[in-house]
Design an enzyme around this catalytic site. Structure first.
Site, short mmCIF file in Angstrom:
data_model
loop_
_atom_site.label_atom_id
_atom_site.label_comp_id
_atom_site.label_asym_id
_atom_site.label_seq_id
_atom_site.Cartn_x
_atom_site.Cartn_y
_atom_site.Cartn_z
N ARG A 40 0.16 -7.35 -10.90
CA ARG A 40 0.93 -6.54 -9.94
C ARG A 40 2.42 -6.91 -9.90
O ARG A 40 3.24 -6.09 -9.52
CB ARG A 40 0.34 -6.71 -8.54
CG ARG A 40 -0.99 -5.98 -8.39
CD ARG A 40 -1.25 -5.75 -6.95
NE ARG A 40 -2.57 -5.24 -6.69
CZ ARG A 40 -3.12 -5.23 -5.47
NH1 ARG A 40 -2.44 -5.70 -4.45
NH2 ARG A 40 -4.32 -4.75 -5.29
N ASP A 150 2.32 -3.37 10.27
CA ASP A 150 1.91 -3.89 8.95
C ASP A 150 3.02 -4.83 8.46
O ASP A 150 4.10 -4.89 9.05
CB ASP A 150 1.73 -2.71 7.96
CG ASP A 150 0.76 -3.07 6.84
OD1 ASP A 150 -0.42 -2.69 6.91
OD2 ASP A 150 1.19 -3.78 5.89
C1 LIG Z 1 -6.55 -2.06 3.10
S1 LIG Z 1 -5.25 -1.87 4.23
C2 LIG Z 1 -6.12 -1.27 5.65
C3 LIG Z 1 -5.53 0.00 6.22
C4 LIG Z 1 -6.33 0.63 7.36
N1 LIG Z 1 -6.46 -0.29 8.47
C5 LIG Z 1 -7.67 1.12 6.89
O1 LIG Z 1 -8.69 0.53 7.25
O2 LIG Z 1 -7.72 2.09 6.13
C6 LIG Z 1 -4.85 -3.55 4.68
C7 LIG Z 1 -3.45 -3.72 5.26
O3 LIG Z 1 -3.34 -5.00 5.89
C8 LIG Z 1 -2.00 -5.43 5.75
N2 LIG Z 1 -1.91 -6.88 5.98
C9 LIG Z 1 -2.40 -7.88 5.22
N3 LIG Z 1 -2.06 -9.08 5.73
C10 LIG Z 1 -1.33 -8.82 6.85
C11 LIG Z 1 -0.67 -9.66 7.80
N4 LIG Z 1 -0.68 -10.99 7.72
N5 LIG Z 1 -0.01 -9.05 8.81
C12 LIG Z 1 0.02 -7.70 8.91
N6 LIG Z 1 -0.57 -6.86 8.04
C13 LIG Z 1 -1.23 -7.42 7.01
C14 LIG Z 1 -1.66 -5.02 4.33
O4 LIG Z 1 -0.26 -4.94 4.12
C15 LIG Z 1 -2.36 -3.68 4.18
O5 LIG Z 1 -1.51 -2.59 4.41
#
Ligand SMILES: C[S@@+](CC[C@H](N)C(=O)[O-])C[C@H]1O[C@@H](n2cnc3c(N)ncnc32)[C@H](O)[C@@H]1O
Length: 281
Positions: A40, A150
């Protein structure tokens, strides 16, 4: 285009320190994701002129340049999401939770709902549509704004732009009411202002203390904690607990579990409710 593109080399030591940095600061466990890291990031590092990961990491850790950090987060978070994901959750919200919250907040008419880890916005906009459907016809003006947070700037930029190709299972009536078709790109829509304006986007790292103005009635944190290790997850669940109103609801995804905890009880698949007086853990 370079057809012979090879991933850049990362030494064991550099892999370990990048993994540790991401884990300590963002909770994400990449210890088994060496391939994901190199695939990536390599292209972007190469185009920025780095010949290997070592040169980039030296720069990242010594300069702490926000641009480098943003690149790392944009590339190493997994942002997969879609409208109406795990639809039963929204049905449960509509049929069970919203009528209950309507009663509970009859006086102040303020709900507090948080999409934590909102990625590119499909989840909070889905929530915003359900809220509009429910409260749109209610008397008085309800404040149903959804907080959406996010750490990926790239995902948040997409969320704020609110341009999508809605899925085929989006009800035709909702498409007509809540999406504006693009004049130039067929199949592309912008989320209508009434739905868009009801979502407030903020960059927020879930590793930080939670200090928002209101306590939450509902938190959606779906498909986020799957990237965290157990102790990071447990600590976040405790912070969520402290940031919620009595009896509030926490949604995780159907592929996750909170495990054994005195803080919450399961009330529907992947839906938890805050317990009133847990033992301090
Ligand atoms: C797979 S997406 C989930 C999106 C949505 N909640 C769903 O279920 O479709 C996971 C998200 O978590 C965010 N994320 C991961 N670690 C994080 C952190 N420490 N603080 C805030 N967001 C975080 C990532 O950037 C990503 O956009």
């Amino acid at each position: 285009m370079d057809m012979m593109f090879h991933d850049l080399n990362i030494s064991d030591a550099d892999f370990q320190r990048l993994v540790k940095f991401i884990h300590n600061n963002y909770g994400i466990d990449l210890s088994k994701k060496r391939q994901l890291i190199t695939s990536r990031l390599s292209h972007s590092l190469k185009s920025k002129g780095y010949k290997d990961f070592n040169a980039f990491l030296e720069h990242l850790f010594s300069k702490k340049d926000p641009e480098d950090l943003e690149l790392v987060l944009n590339k190493l978070t997994t942002n997969y999401t879609y409208f109406l994901r795990e639809k039963e959750h929204f049905t449960f919200l509509e049929k069970t939770i919203l009528p209950e919250l309507e009663q509970r907040h009859m006086r102040d008419k303020v709900l507090s709902i948080w999409s934590a880890g909102c990625s590119s916005g499909e989840e909070p906009y889905t929530l915003s549509i359900y809220l509009k459907e429910y409260f749109g016809s209610r008397p008085g003006s309800w404040d149903t704004r959804v907080l959406a947070t996010d750490i990926s700037q790239q995902a948040m930029a997409k969320a704020k732009a609110a341009i999508y190709q809605p899925p085929v299972d989006m009800p035709a009536e909702w498409l007509r009411r809540y999406f504006v078709p693009s004049k130039t790109n067929p199949g592309e829509y912008t989320v209508a202002p009434a739905i868009r304006n009801n979502v407030i986007f903020r960059t927020f790292n879930l590793m930080e203390p939670i200090q928002f103005r209101l306590k939450f009635d509902v938190i959606f944190c779906r498909n986020v904690m799957i990237y965290f290790d157990q102790s990071t997850r447990d600590a976040l669940i405790r912070r969520f607990y402290d940031a919620m109103n009595p009896n509030a609801y926490l949604f995780i995804s159907h592929s996750e579990s909170l495990g054994q905890t005195p803080l919450f009880r399961l009330v529907a698949p992947a839906v938890y409710r805050k317990n009133s007086a847990p033992a301090r853990s």
